[in-house]
Design an enzyme around this catalytic site. Structure first.
Site, mmCIF file in Angstrom:
data_model
loop_
_atom_site.group_PDB
_atom_site.id
_atom_site.type_symbol
_atom_site.label_atom_id
_atom_site.label_comp_id
_atom_site.label_asym_id
_atom_site.label_seq_id
_atom_site.Cartn_x
_atom_site.Cartn_y
_atom_site.Cartn_z
ATOM 1 N N CYS A 2 47.158 73.114 30.430
ATOM 2 C CA CYS A 2 45.668 73.220 30.568
ATOM 3 C C CYS A 2 45.379 71.768 31.300
ATOM 4 O O CYS A 2 45.950 70.810 31.175
ATOM 5 C CB CYS A 2 45.048 73.479 29.308
ATOM 6 S SG CYS A 2 45.756 74.836 28.532
ATOM 7 N N ARG A 27 46.957 73.392 37.044
ATOM 8 C CA ARG A 27 47.828 73.278 35.888
ATOM 9 C C ARG A 27 47.561 74.302 34.794
ATOM 10 O O ARG A 27 48.440 74.703 33.974
ATOM 11 C CB ARG A 27 47.086 72.040 35.257
ATOM 12 C CG ARG A 27 47.555 70.544 35.843
ATOM 13 C CD ARG A 27 46.853 69.406 35.079
ATOM 14 N NE ARG A 27 47.308 69.295 33.725
ATOM 15 C CZ ARG A 27 48.163 68.231 33.332
ATOM 16 N NH1 ARG A 27 48.720 67.751 34.178
ATOM 17 N NH2 ARG A 27 48.665 68.203 31.941
ATOM 18 N N TRP A 77 45.522 77.578 30.334
ATOM 19 C CA TRP A 77 46.627 78.342 30.386
ATOM 20 C C TRP A 77 46.919 78.894 28.980
ATOM 21 O O TRP A 77 47.493 78.084 28.265
ATOM 22 C CB TRP A 77 47.808 77.529 30.991
ATOM 23 C CG TRP A 77 48.957 78.692 31.476
ATOM 24 C CD1 TRP A 77 49.200 79.035 32.484
ATOM 25 C CD2 TRP A 77 50.203 78.755 30.446
ATOM 26 N NE1 TRP A 77 50.450 79.619 32.526
ATOM 27 C CE2 TRP A 77 51.094 79.643 31.311
ATOM 28 C CE3 TRP A 77 50.471 78.512 29.331
ATOM 29 C CZ2 TRP A 77 52.339 80.109 30.856
ATOM 30 C CZ3 TRP A 77 51.764 78.972 28.838
ATOM 31 C CH2 TRP A 77 52.494 79.711 29.559
ATOM 32 N N ASN A 103 43.970 70.060 25.032
ATOM 33 C CA ASN A 103 45.455 70.721 25.385
ATOM 34 C C ASN A 103 46.374 70.196 24.132
ATOM 35 O O ASN A 103 46.142 69.419 23.444
ATOM 36 C CB ASN A 103 45.872 69.531 26.726
ATOM 37 C CG ASN A 103 44.806 70.005 27.770
ATOM 38 O OD1 ASN A 103 44.374 70.956 28.016
ATOM 39 N ND2 ASN A 103 45.175 69.005 28.844
ATOM 40 N N GLY A 104 47.382 71.074 24.316
ATOM 41 C CA GLY A 104 48.328 70.808 23.157
ATOM 42 C C GLY A 104 48.481 72.127 22.219
ATOM 43 O O GLY A 104 48.101 73.136 22.520
ATOM 44 N N GLU A 474 68.097 77.164 43.197
ATOM 45 C CA GLU A 474 66.948 76.906 43.429
ATOM 46 C C GLU A 474 66.397 78.068 44.453
ATOM 47 O O GLU A 474 65.062 78.373 44.108
ATOM 48 C CB GLU A 474 66.757 75.394 44.231
ATOM 49 C CG GLU A 474 65.482 75.125 44.498
ATOM 50 C CD GLU A 474 64.368 74.887 43.401
ATOM 51 O OE1 GLU A 474 63.397 74.830 43.499
ATOM 52 O OE2 GLU A 474 64.844 74.922 42.366
ATOM 53 N N LYS A 478 62.852 80.149 43.266
ATOM 54 C CA LYS A 478 61.720 80.094 44.236
ATOM 55 C C LYS A 478 61.089 81.882 44.566
ATOM 56 O O LYS A 478 60.102 81.969 44.537
ATOM 57 C CB LYS A 478 61.751 79.434 45.494
ATOM 58 C CG LYS A 478 61.839 77.809 45.385
ATOM 59 C CD LYS A 478 60.410 77.387 44.986
ATOM 60 C CE LYS A 478 60.414 76.195 44.343
ATOM 61 N NZ LYS A 478 61.228 76.220 42.992
ATOM 62 N N GLU A 481 59.592 83.226 41.390
ATOM 63 C CA GLU A 481 58.089 82.879 41.204
ATOM 64 C C GLU A 481 57.428 83.267 42.064
ATOM 65 O O GLU A 481 56.136 83.590 41.569
ATOM 66 C CB GLU A 481 58.183 81.241 41.126
ATOM 67 C CG GLU A 481 59.139 80.257 40.172
ATOM 68 C CD GLU A 481 59.337 78.896 40.456
ATOM 69 O OE1 GLU A 481 59.078 78.296 39.708
ATOM 70 O OE2 GLU A 481 59.216 78.426 41.547
ATOM 71 N N HIS A 497 83.653 89.373 38.952
ATOM 72 C CA HIS A 497 83.645 89.532 37.569
ATOM 73 C C HIS A 497 82.460 90.193 36.807
ATOM 74 O O HIS A 497 82.179 89.844 35.664
ATOM 75 C CB HIS A 497 83.959 87.920 36.922
ATOM 76 C CG HIS A 497 85.181 87.192 37.496
ATOM 77 N ND1 HIS A 497 86.563 87.855 37.007
ATOM 78 C CD2 HIS A 497 85.475 86.193 38.552
ATOM 79 C CE1 HIS A 497 87.453 87.044 37.700
ATOM 80 N NE2 HIS A 497 86.503 86.065 38.525
ATOM 81 N N LYS A 585 51.985 74.314 36.333
ATOM 82 C CA LYS A 585 52.852 73.231 36.892
ATOM 83 C C LYS A 585 53.261 72.466 35.998
ATOM 84 O O LYS A 585 54.399 71.784 36.196
ATOM 85 C CB LYS A 585 51.755 72.593 38.006
ATOM 86 C CG LYS A 585 52.561 71.404 38.884
ATOM 87 C CD LYS A 585 53.313 72.182 39.921
ATOM 88 C CE LYS A 585 53.901 71.012 40.675
ATOM 89 N NZ LYS A 585 54.910 71.449 41.764
#
Length: 590
Positions: A2, A27, A77, A103-104, A474, A478, A481, A497, A585
């Protein structure tokens, strides 16, 4: 996750709040809201579950008193409670005198809510933050001073917080922090508090990062603190660093910024590599083993760095997912490399908090003023500059470069590699910006040729061998996401396997080709089963961007076409590539 902004300004606060919230939107973006004192002394509270544009429209449509010069704002968020207007910040108490953004996580919120409800308080949301409003309301009945009331209320809380409290009757703002980032700044246009310097960089030259337990009031003369004032830090980011500058989205801009970011970083660190000075200047003890602690993209970068330490220095390296770090056995003479782009990743901070005396902690972060940088024994910045797109691009590249440079310097310092060899690696590093730039040009030409063919694919396999495996990881991350399609990465030898069962006619298989001799056989295995192979490698590949011989940090150029592929597919599917759903983020909750 947030975002918080609070201000006391010379001109209407709403203009500053909306600008700052726009810069904080990356954020957290489930909802947004402001509480602003009006010229008649009341507080206007406006909230929305849409983006900042909807909040701007609500401000324009406001028919009440003119907005004054004091206010708080928030982008959310969701962690506690669904995404709804009643759960959006700012929250208030029963009397409506307190407007709070937070926030938190308040870990004992349920117990506090039960006790406060029993004493007559009425709750209007299901979020943990609202309990703080009612605690402050009770404390104001004991002491009429807002600063004292906030201080007393915080004693009842367990958990983490960065918060800003606006009192209607006085227009006072008090902010506080514990295990969640918050900074304050006194500027020519007013006083600010924010969870991220990018929110207020347009107006700020210097700022103070609050320490755990700090409670500060924003006043016309600056800020008044409970205890010693935090040290001043210079703001090196400017508002235009986070502008689109003609690009259609931040991810496109930040992909293109990678060669310049790499060149800038290499210029900063190159002089201290071959002589061991980059490592020696950190003042850390020699280490005999490396432990990488990180999450997500940072963990992928950590695998690149750890593999380099093993291959060049012959030292053991282990890799810990930060959220699973509890109970890890740490051997003596271990260096813990804790990697976080924001330096505020809650899982990483929690793991570092419980470190043992057997290890030194070195932070690698894009924010030298972050909580992680302050808690570690030493830190190194990856110096990527502001990154607004939620899916990391240039921060990954800069983490790899900074980490590789530092580890080579450390290995020189302990005589694990010769200075002459290190100078060769420095030359390789100096060639990287041109290689990344060439990869951008080639990928922009080649990737659109395959995007249309891939847009209907339900899932993707990424594979590599040796130094190519972290890059395959990576690339898969991506694509997940930005497209919301499943994508998995595997060491190529593992396909037979089990994962080979996923391969059928037309299954896209992205191969990170670092010229490992056994890789050709694995490509043949998937080709024989009808896979659509997209090979990222040397000349003759589908996307020929990888130069040879491959450097000790692996085929870093390969990440650019995978970033462009993920972005292109995400856009083709109609998604917002800067703000992928359910993600944020800076992950500041565990």
């Amino acid at each position: 996750m947030c975002g918080i902004i609070a201000c006391r300004t010379e001109s209407p606060a709403i203009d500053y709040l909306l600008t700052a919230l726009g810069r904080l939107e990356y954020r957290g973006y489930d909802s947004a809201g402001v509480a602003v004192q009006t010229v008649d002394g009341t507080v206007a509270r406006l909230r929305t579950v849409d983006r900042i544009g909807a909040l701007r429209a609500a401000v324009t449509a406001w028919a009440g008193g003119h907005f004054g010069n004091v206010g708080v704002g928030h982008t959310r968020w969701a962690t506690h409670g669904s995404v709804s207007v009643v759960n959006a910040h700012p929250h208030t108490d029963c009397s409506g005198q307190i407007s709070l953004v937070h926030n938190g996580i308040i870990e004992n919120a349920d117990d506090l809510r039960t006790a406060l409800t029993a004493s007559g308080h009425e709750f209007h949301s299901s979020v943990d933050s609202e309990v703080i409003c009612h605690l402050i309301e009770d404390q104001l009945k004991i002491s009429a001073d807002l600063l004292e009331a906030v201080q007393a209320s915080l004693l009842a809380l367990d958990g983490s917080w960065a918060l800003a409290v606006l009192e209607e009757c006085s227009g006072r703002i008090v902010v506080a922090a514990r295990r969640s980032p918050l900074l304050v700044a006194h500027t020519p246009v007013g006083q600010f508090a924010a969870s991220d310097i990018t929110a207020i960089a347009e107006w700020v030259d210097e700022f103070r990062v609050l320490e755990d337990g700090d409670v500060v009031e924003l006043t016309d003369s600056g800020d008044s603190a409970d205890g010693a004032a935090p040290a001043l830090a210079r703001c090196v980011w400017r508002s235009n660093d986070s502008e689109l500058s003609g690009y259609v989205d931040y991810m496109a801009k930040e992909i293109d910024e990678q060669p310049a970011a790499a060149a800038r970083l290499i210029d900063e660190v190159a002089g201290g590599i071959a002589n061991g000075k980059l490592w020696a200047d950190l003042g850390l003890a020699p280490f005999e083993r490396l432990q990488v602690l990180a999450c997500g993209t940072s963990l992928n970068a950590g695998h690149v760095i750890g593999n380099l330490v093993r291959r060049l220095g012959g030292l053991p390296a282990s890799f810990i997912v930060a959220s699973e770090a509890a109970g890890e056995i740490v051997e003596p003479h271990t260096l813990c490399l804790a990697i976080s782009q924001s330096g505020e990743t809650a899982d990483v901070l929690a793991a570092v908090e419980h470190r043992t005396p057997a290890e030194s902690v070195l932070a690698l972060t894009n924010n030298s003023h972050s909580t992680l940088a302050r808690r570690a024994d030493a830190y190194l910045t990856c110096a990527a500059g502001p990154e607004i797109g939620v899916a990391a691009t240039k921060t990954f590249v800069c983490q790899v470069i900074a980490g590789a440079a530092l580890m080579i310097s450390a290995l020189v310092a302990v005589d694990r590699i010769a200075a002459a060899d290190a100078r060769t690696f420095v030359d390789d590093l100096r060639r990287l910006p041109d290689q990344l730039d060439a990869a951008c040009v080639i990928a922009k030409y080649e990737v659109p040729r395959v995007t249309e063919e891939l847009s209907s694919a339900a899932g993707f396999i990424f594979m590599g061998r040796g130094s190519g495996v972290p890059y395959a990881a990576e690339g898969a991350l991506k694509l997940k996401e930005l497209t919301y399609r499943w994508a998995e990465h595997y060491p190529a030898g593992e396909l037979k396997h089990g994962p080979l069962a996923l391969i059928g006619p037309g299954t896209p298989v992205v191969v990170v080709d670092n010229a490992e001799p056994r890789l050709a056989a694995n490509v043949a295995e998937v080709t024989a089963r009808g896979a659509l192979v997209i090979r990222i490698g040397p000349a003759g590949s589908t996307i020929p961007v990888v130069t040879h011989p491959v450097a000790p940090w692996g085929p870093l150029e390969s990440v650019i076409p995978m970033q462009i592929l993920a972005r292109s597919l995400g856009l083709a599917l109609g998604w917002d590539v800067d703000k992928p759903r359910n993600l944020a983020k800076s992950v500041t909750v565990e």
